[in-house]
Scaffold this active site. Sequence first.
Site, short mmCIF file in Angstrom:
data_model
loop_
_atom_site.label_atom_id
_atom_site.label_comp_id
_atom_site.label_asym_id
_atom_site.label_seq_id
_atom_site.Cartn_x
_atom_site.Cartn_y
_atom_site.Cartn_z
N HIS A 173 0.86 -1.18 0.00
CA HIS A 173 0.00 0.00 0.00
C HIS A 173 0.89 1.22 0.00
O HIS A 173 1.87 1.28 0.73
CB HIS A 173 -0.92 0.00 1.21
CG HIS A 173 -2.05 -0.96 1.04
ND1 HIS A 173 -2.55 -1.29 -0.19
CD2 HIS A 173 -2.76 -1.67 1.93
CE1 HIS A 173 -3.53 -2.15 -0.02
NE2 HIS A 173 -3.67 -2.41 1.25
N LYS A 603 -13.53 4.58 7.16
CA LYS A 603 -13.92 5.67 6.25
C LYS A 603 -15.44 5.71 6.09
O LYS A 603 -16.03 6.77 5.88
CB LYS A 603 -13.25 5.45 4.88
CG LYS A 603 -13.48 6.59 3.89
CD LYS A 603 -12.48 6.54 2.76
CE LYS A 603 -12.77 5.46 1.77
NZ LYS A 603 -13.88 5.78 0.84
#
Length: 968
Positions: A173, A603
């Site tokens: 990532h 999120k």
Amino acid sequence: MAGRNIEKMASIDAQLRQLVPAKVSEDDKLVEYDALLLDRFLDILQDLHGEDLRETVQELYELSAEYEGKREPSKLEELGSVLTSLDPGDSIVISKAFSHMLNLANLAEEVQIAHRRRIKKLKKGDFVDESSATTESDIEETFKRLVSDLGKSPEEIFDALKNQTVDLVLTAHPTQSVRRSLLQKHGRIRDCLAQLYAKDITPDDKQELDESLQREIQAAFRTDEIRRTPPTPQDEMRAGMSYFHETIWKGVPKFLRRVDTALKNIGIDERVPYNAPLIQFSSWMGGDRDGNPRVTPEVTRDVCLLARMMAANLYYNQIENLMFELSMWRCTDEFRVRADELHRNSRKDAAKHYIEFWKTIPPTEPYRVILGDVRDKLYHTRERSRQLLSNGISDIPEEATFTNVEQFLEPLELCYRSLCSCGDSPIADGSLLDFLRQVSTFGLSLVRLDIRQESERHTDVLDAITKHLDIGSSYRDWSEEGRQEWLLAELSGKRPLFGPDLPKTEEISDVLDTFKVISELPSDCFGAYIISMATSPSDVLAVELLQRECHVKNPLRVVPLFEKLADLEAAPAAVARLFSIDWYKNRINGKQEVMIGYSDSGKDAGRLSAAWELYKAQEELVKVAKKYGVKLTMFHGRGGTVGRGGGPTHLAILSQPPDTVNGSLRVTVQGEVIEQSFGEAHLCFRTLQRFTAATLEHGMNPPISPKPEWRALLDEMAVVATEEYRSVVFQEPRFVEYFRLATPELEYGRMNIGSRPSKRKPSGGIESLRAIPWIFAWTQTRFHLPVWLGFGAAFRYAIKKDVRNLHMLQDMYKQWPFFRVTIDLIEMVFAKGDPGIAALYDKLLVSEDLWAFGEKLRANFDETKNLVLQTAGHKDLLEGDPYLKQRLRLRDSYITTLNVCQAYTLKRIRDANYNVTLRPHISKEIMQSSKSAQELVKLNPTSEYAPGLEDTLILTMKGIAAGLQNTG
């Protein structure tokens, strides 16, 4: 110099000593280390760029320190006026200098932490910061505590340990914002600093080390910090694999020896079996195609072959040392027969390309004869992988190589048994045991590659197949029951579903070609097939069917990844439905893995609700698995930052619900966290120790289950937290506009820190934005909104409903590890935050009609902070962690300068009418050049912005990320 009398300015060294709290403990050398590195750097800066530039750095630092002391916004404006008056070249040098100083401060901290650990004077306690955290996960202390405090027998501990597995999954990532070239130089600076403060160092050694230190500091400063092109997935994989070469390869056997010693000290006179799967390694680098079009089937093939080549090379480089060591002639009859046969069949000229043992090995050295054959096969294994990688074909026959790990282990086990039978057990338990443990841990593929793909992509393929077969309406429109029924009918049948005439789009070919690569490569290259955005049983059955259709001989285990809040809530029912299907139950052989996503759930709903929902989902999944007699492994997709589920390893594991670890744990180790976990030998050792000890302790001494009244309160609070979070992030009509103006989100992609695009879809709002840039943008402005938003409303609600709830929350904090860890991590984020900095971004970048919205959010920040402190029973932030508090104060003044520089640079980039008056160049190097600032600006000749602005912006991003020690 803005009318300042430079002579009267305090030196940075003196400023540091005023700024930082007094020594936290007797062994505290942090300020000393930091001052030395800074002193050396400022001298280098002056030599390279002149006294004026050094003085500007000191002036900026002093203004930042004054702001940190009093938090007066006027100081930020003073900083801004100095920074905006710099010409482009000077601006790049100054932002680079502050970024560099933060990296040096981090290195000073790392050396200090290692120093404190070495002298074993560390106070015990639950520190919230990974590097402050104590050695309570020391393996020996854990064993002793389990025996003496909890009454466990040494045999129980040994049995649990032998059957335990921790699988660390390295992911690419894009959170590692530091280039590898710099990471290596940082490692050498760290080594020099540690040696300079070693005892018994001679004056000559000291002088030479100091010269080396200065050389490395200068080399790091003169290296371009900015990646000029995005890394490819192959680059990311090579970067990840470099940690195996540098620390993990030797770190694993060293750690396992420490486990043996710790067992001996509690009365177990046996070693951990070399094939006990205590530590395993997997990777997503080159396998994670979720939203990353650059990860193609060809990339997956390449990284698998590259990893096999690297593994064979690492073994090959070690085998001759083993041949030197095993020079004995005594062996068992069985062994002698094998060695004689190999000797008879060996060719005289076969070893000319070796450096050692290049002549025929005599039969009187039987271990060397056997190991010589192992060496030949390793050589051919490596060369075959190299040829396949380069040309797609190889002239080395497969039978001349090792094709599976059992073939590789067999001759080594033969050596081990023979040595033990002949009374040479101490020799067998030397380098040979280490080698056996490496083979058991790393196999022939070094790591097992997971494949990750979005569930929608599999739906697309099956939709194309059903349309081609003309089976009623399209698969996409079928109900879940209809999909399951058809998938199970196909899985139970034998007919092929499609042939070469299937019409394929590029996307469909990509999915099918990935399965083709899986079918063609050795099965030990791969780990799990992970389905992101999984919602239902058909998502799993679809992958099972596609594996069969693409002739995957040893199908990968299929792992659903539940990420969004609604998916987590529905996960137990979906898994129960899967387990109730006879075909599937037979397929999994009593084992199932489920991945839970911390990033997207955070999120989607905010940190509090996500953390609680993840906790409850795990409890329910475990109940379902028990009901159906399935052993469940939880795979935790944690990020580096708190907003993405990060936090100290041992606390994260020990705060999981009871019965959810059970000696089997998979967890992602992401980007920047790889360097923090494996960048140095001692960090690698500590990481392996923490994971192993905490996993063992969780199983043998599970944390308490929350009381029913705690659950009820947290359930209500989570609903309120989600409502507030979503009302701001998803329902506030101008939130997206505010977010894009108030943070560097739009400019994030220019950093080139990863191969993956920052958005799942090119357009769209917060939903389409990946969790990493979402967190990164808020971290840059030190506002950390995704982490704390929702907490304040939840705590307010609880206390308003019943004032006694405050006492209940305080009890939860004291007694319940999960709740304590959640609150402590939020407290740490508040300590790293500064709403005053966020206010500056608003003032410069946000339209006036949105200022009131920003002020409201900042008031929420302050109120939430106070409620968190009340719950924890703290007067000040981090009062229980003086080491972290000291380190944050040390970094703040550097970060503030970079924040102000970033905010004003964004203003200049975004507002064409914003005019600044530049002063003359101050850098000596630039003044002596006829090309002026172009010397530095020409590194980025294609920038669409005014000269120097883009590089300055990226340098501030990197510096702030280094200072806060977590990016996305």
